[in-house]
Design a protein around this motif. Structure first.
Motif, PDB file in Angstrom:
ATOM      1  N   LYS A  32       0.952  -1.272   0.076  1.00  7.66           N
ATOM      2  CA  LYS A  32       0.427  -0.446   0.366  1.00  7.66           C
ATOM      3  C   LYS A  32       0.989   1.219  -0.096  1.00  7.66           C
ATOM      4  O   LYS A  32       0.350   2.062  -0.711  1.00  7.66           O
ATOM      5  CB  LYS A  32      -0.766  -0.059   1.199  1.00  7.66           C
ATOM      6  CG  LYS A  32      -2.021  -0.988   1.329  1.00  7.66           C
ATOM      7  CD  LYS A  32      -2.946  -0.516   2.215  1.00  7.66           C
ATOM      8  CE  LYS A  32      -4.206  -2.224   2.156  1.00  7.66           C
ATOM      9  NZ  LYS A  32      -4.306  -1.435   4.149  1.00  7.66           N
ATOM     10  N   GLU A  35       2.254   2.159  -2.730  1.00 10.58           N
ATOM     11  CA  GLU A  35       1.268   3.459  -3.833  1.00 10.58           C
ATOM     12  C   GLU A  35       1.230   4.386  -3.944  1.00 10.58           C
ATOM     13  O   GLU A  35       0.607   5.141  -4.467  1.00 10.58           O
ATOM     14  CB  GLU A  35       0.357   2.649  -4.177  1.00 10.58           C
ATOM     15  CG  GLU A  35       0.415   1.162  -4.943  1.00 10.58           C
ATOM     16  CD  GLU A  35       0.646   0.677  -6.227  1.00 10.58           C
ATOM     17  OE1 GLU A  35       0.354   1.684  -7.040  1.00 10.58           O
ATOM     18  OE2 GLU A  35       1.739   0.178  -6.671  1.00 10.58           O
ATOM     19  N   ILE A  36       1.530   5.024  -2.940  1.00  9.42           N
ATOM     20  CA  ILE A  36       1.863   6.472  -2.399  1.00  9.42           C
ATOM     21  C   ILE A  36       2.194   6.826  -2.720  1.00  9.42           C
ATOM     22  O   ILE A  36       3.351   6.878  -3.357  1.00  9.42           O
ATOM     23  CB  ILE A  36       1.620   6.499  -0.304  1.00  9.42           C
ATOM     24  CG1 ILE A  36       0.382   5.550  -0.124  1.00  9.42           C
ATOM     25  CG2 ILE A  36       1.451   7.959  -0.578  1.00  9.42           C
ATOM     26  CD1 ILE A  36       1.172   5.397   1.743  1.00  9.42           C
ATOM     27  N   ASN A  37       1.600   8.686  -3.393  1.00  4.58           N
ATOM     28  CA  ASN A  37       2.157   9.265  -4.184  1.00  4.58           C
ATOM     29  C   ASN A  37       3.581   9.989  -3.383  1.00  4.58           C
ATOM     30  O   ASN A  37       3.365  10.570  -2.232  1.00  4.58           O
ATOM     31  CB  ASN A  37       1.152  10.246  -4.760  1.00  4.58           C
ATOM     32  CG  ASN A  37       1.842  11.480  -6.171  1.00  4.58           C
ATOM     33  OD1 ASN A  37       2.825  11.130  -6.813  1.00  4.58           O
ATOM     34  ND2 ASN A  37       1.674  12.581  -5.825  1.00  4.58           N
ATOM     35  N   LYS A 128       6.332  15.941  -0.930  1.00  6.42           N
ATOM     36  CA  LYS A 128       5.410  15.083  -0.560  1.00  6.42           C
ATOM     37  C   LYS A 128       5.966  14.740   0.812  1.00  6.42           C
ATOM     38  O   LYS A 128       4.760  13.405   1.070  1.00  6.42           O
ATOM     39  CB  LYS A 128       4.995  13.621  -1.924  1.00  6.42           C
ATOM     40  CG  LYS A 128       5.221  14.303  -2.661  1.00  6.42           C
ATOM     41  CD  LYS A 128       4.102  14.756  -4.016  1.00  6.42           C
ATOM     42  CE  LYS A 128       3.908  15.457  -5.639  1.00  6.42           C
ATOM     43  NZ  LYS A 128       2.465  16.004  -5.017  1.00  6.42           N
ATOM     44  N   GLU A 131       2.105  15.202   2.776  1.00  2.00           N
ATOM     45  CA  GLU A 131       1.285  14.371   1.986  1.00  2.00           C
ATOM     46  C   GLU A 131       1.082  12.933   2.042  1.00  2.00           C
ATOM     47  O   GLU A 131      -0.087  12.281   2.413  1.00  2.00           O
ATOM     48  CB  GLU A 131       1.301  14.219   0.356  1.00  2.00           C
ATOM     49  CG  GLU A 131       0.606  16.006   0.281  1.00  2.00           C
ATOM     50  CD  GLU A 131       1.428  16.766   0.061  1.00  2.00           C
ATOM     51  OE1 GLU A 131       2.645  16.784   0.669  1.00  2.00           O
ATOM     52  OE2 GLU A 131       1.483  17.820  -0.766  1.00  2.00           O
ATOM     53  N   VAL A 132       2.094  12.127   2.120  1.00  2.50           N
ATOM     54  CA  VAL A 132       2.569  10.891   2.364  1.00  2.50           C
ATOM     55  C   VAL A 132       2.243   9.802   3.853  1.00  2.50           C
ATOM     56  O   VAL A 132       1.852   9.246   4.020  1.00  2.50           O
ATOM     57  CB  VAL A 132       3.962  10.342   1.989  1.00  2.50           C
ATOM     58  CG1 VAL A 132       4.454   9.095   2.404  1.00  2.50           C
ATOM     59  CG2 VAL A 132       4.545  10.933   0.596  1.00  2.50           C
ATOM     60  N   GLU A 134       0.096  11.790   5.905  1.00  2.00           N
ATOM     61  CA  GLU A 134      -1.316  11.365   5.791  1.00  2.00           C
ATOM     62  C   GLU A 134      -1.939  10.340   5.469  1.00  2.00           C
ATOM     63  O   GLU A 134      -3.122  10.231   5.535  1.00  2.00           O
ATOM     64  CB  GLU A 134      -2.100  12.865   5.268  1.00  2.00           C
ATOM     65  CG  GLU A 134      -1.482  13.939   5.364  1.00  2.00           C
ATOM     66  CD  GLU A 134      -2.157  15.435   5.214  1.00  2.00           C
ATOM     67  OE1 GLU A 134      -2.987  14.990   4.377  1.00  2.00           O
ATOM     68  OE2 GLU A 134      -2.098  17.213   5.689  1.00  2.00           O
ATOM     69  N   ASP A 135      -1.064  10.094   3.826  1.00  2.00           N
ATOM     70  CA  ASP A 135      -1.529   8.937   2.997  1.00  2.00           C
ATOM     71  C   ASP A 135      -0.719   7.164   3.877  1.00  2.00           C
ATOM     72  O   ASP A 135      -1.835   6.732   2.778  1.00  2.00           O
ATOM     73  CB  ASP A 135      -1.429   8.982   2.111  1.00  2.00           C
ATOM     74  CG  ASP A 135      -2.568  10.285   0.991  1.00  2.00           C
ATOM     75  OD1 ASP A 135      -3.616  10.286   1.856  1.00  2.00           O
ATOM     76  OD2 ASP A 135      -1.936  10.598   0.542  1.00  2.00           O
ATOM     77  N   LEU A 136      -0.247   7.221   5.331  1.00  2.00           N
ATOM     78  CA  LEU A 136      -0.295   6.494   5.660  1.00  2.00           C
ATOM     79  C   LEU A 136      -0.941   5.352   6.241  1.00  2.00           C
ATOM     80  O   LEU A 136      -1.888   6.089   6.238  1.00  2.00           O
ATOM     81  CB  LEU A 136       1.261   6.337   6.648  1.00  2.00           C
ATOM     82  CG  LEU A 136       3.002   6.794   5.881  1.00  2.00           C
ATOM     83  CD1 LEU A 136       3.141   7.056   7.625  1.00  2.00           C
ATOM     84  CD2 LEU A 136       3.083   5.761   5.223  1.00  2.00           C
ATOM     85  N   PRO A 137      -0.946   4.202   5.861  1.00  2.00           N
ATOM     86  CA  PRO A 137      -2.511   2.649   6.700  1.00  2.00           C
ATOM     87  C   PRO A 137      -2.856   3.515   8.191  1.00  2.00           C
ATOM     88  O   PRO A 137      -1.601   3.159   8.764  1.00  2.00           O
ATOM     89  CB  PRO A 137      -1.509   1.980   6.118  1.00  2.00           C
ATOM     90  CG  PRO A 137      -0.576   2.054   5.490  1.00  2.00           C
ATOM     91  CD  PRO A 137      -0.626   3.130   5.264  1.00  2.00           C
ATOM     92  N   GLN A 138      -3.575   4.316   8.018  1.00  4.14           N
ATOM     93  CA  GLN A 138      -3.767   4.206   9.425  1.00  4.14           C
ATOM     94  C   GLN A 138      -3.987   2.980  10.835  1.00  4.14           C
ATOM     95  O   GLN A 138      -4.384   2.574  10.447  1.00  4.14           O
ATOM     96  CB  GLN A 138      -5.234   4.698   9.377  1.00  4.14           C
ATOM     97  CG  GLN A 138      -4.857   6.836   9.154  1.00  4.14           C
ATOM     98  CD  GLN A 138      -3.808   7.427   9.907  1.00  4.14           C
ATOM     99  OE1 GLN A 138      -4.197   7.773  10.529  1.00  4.14           O
ATOM    100  NE2 GLN A 138      -3.352   8.103   8.013  1.00  4.14           N
TER     101      GLN A 138
END
Length: 202
Positions: A32, A35-37, A128, A131-132, A134-138
């Protein structure tokens, strides 16, 4: 604001270090994350293993024989009576490594693994980072450190700024001065006017 400014002045990546419990699906979490931008690459690091009590008699034996537990283990260190640090080959499956290590340790020593955490380093585009994160699997990962040229510049800036308590004290002192000036403004103005009049007469 400071991070945004520094990010425009460097093309060097930042490193986000995270911890993932091997009780979860580490490979799925890493898939996952890849795949994070903004994530350029992902590297698994050492595994912290918490165990039942390790006696001094078993310390050197475990360290010298731990590679027998799994071919992906390159080394291991007993750092305390209930903690081991295990190094694995790049690309290894940490969950599989721990399962086999647990079975081996129980068999040869009766020592059980209570839980374990794998350290993972994310090489991230400096622009980034926020943003990265924030997008990490919570609920699956814990961010332990952000490092790199941008973070170093931010820390240097923070160290150069006055402490918050000093700013509060200065603002409070300034407020007292302004308040006193307001209370005595009429007296000050009369004295100033009288001084001007005396200077004119001279």
């Amino acid at each position: 604001m400071a991070r945004s400014l520094y990010m425009t002045t460097t093309d060097q990546p930042e490193i986000i270090t995270i911890n993932i419990s091997t009780d979860s699906d580490v490979n799925q979490a890493i898939a996952k994350i890849k795949e994070i931008n903004g994530v350029q690459s992902v590297e698994t690091g050492e595994i912290t293993v918490k165990t039942t009590s390790i006696s001094d008699a078993w310390k050197s034996s475990l360290e010298s024989r731990i590679t027998n537990a799994n071919s992906n283990i390159t080394s291991g260190r007993v750092v305390s009576s209930d903690t081991m640090m295990v190094e694995v080959k790049p690309g290894s499956d940490p969950t599989d490594v721990i399962k086999k290590l647990d079975s081996w340790m129980l068999l040869v020593s009766g020592i059980d693994i209570r839980y374990s955490i794998v350290q993972v380093k994310l090489i991230v585009d400096a622009s980034k980072v926020d943003e990265v994160v924030e997008d990490l699997p919570q609920g699956e990962v814990v961010v332990t450190e952000i490092s790199g040229p941008v973070e170093a510049e931010i820390q240097a800036l923070k160290n150069s700024l006055p402490e918050k308590n000093n700013i509060i004290l200065f603002c409070g002192f300034l407020g007292v001065i302004v308040g006193l000036a307001g209370m005595f403004i009429d007296t000050i103005m009369r004295a100033f006017t009288g001084l001007k009049d005396r200077l004119r007469k001279k």
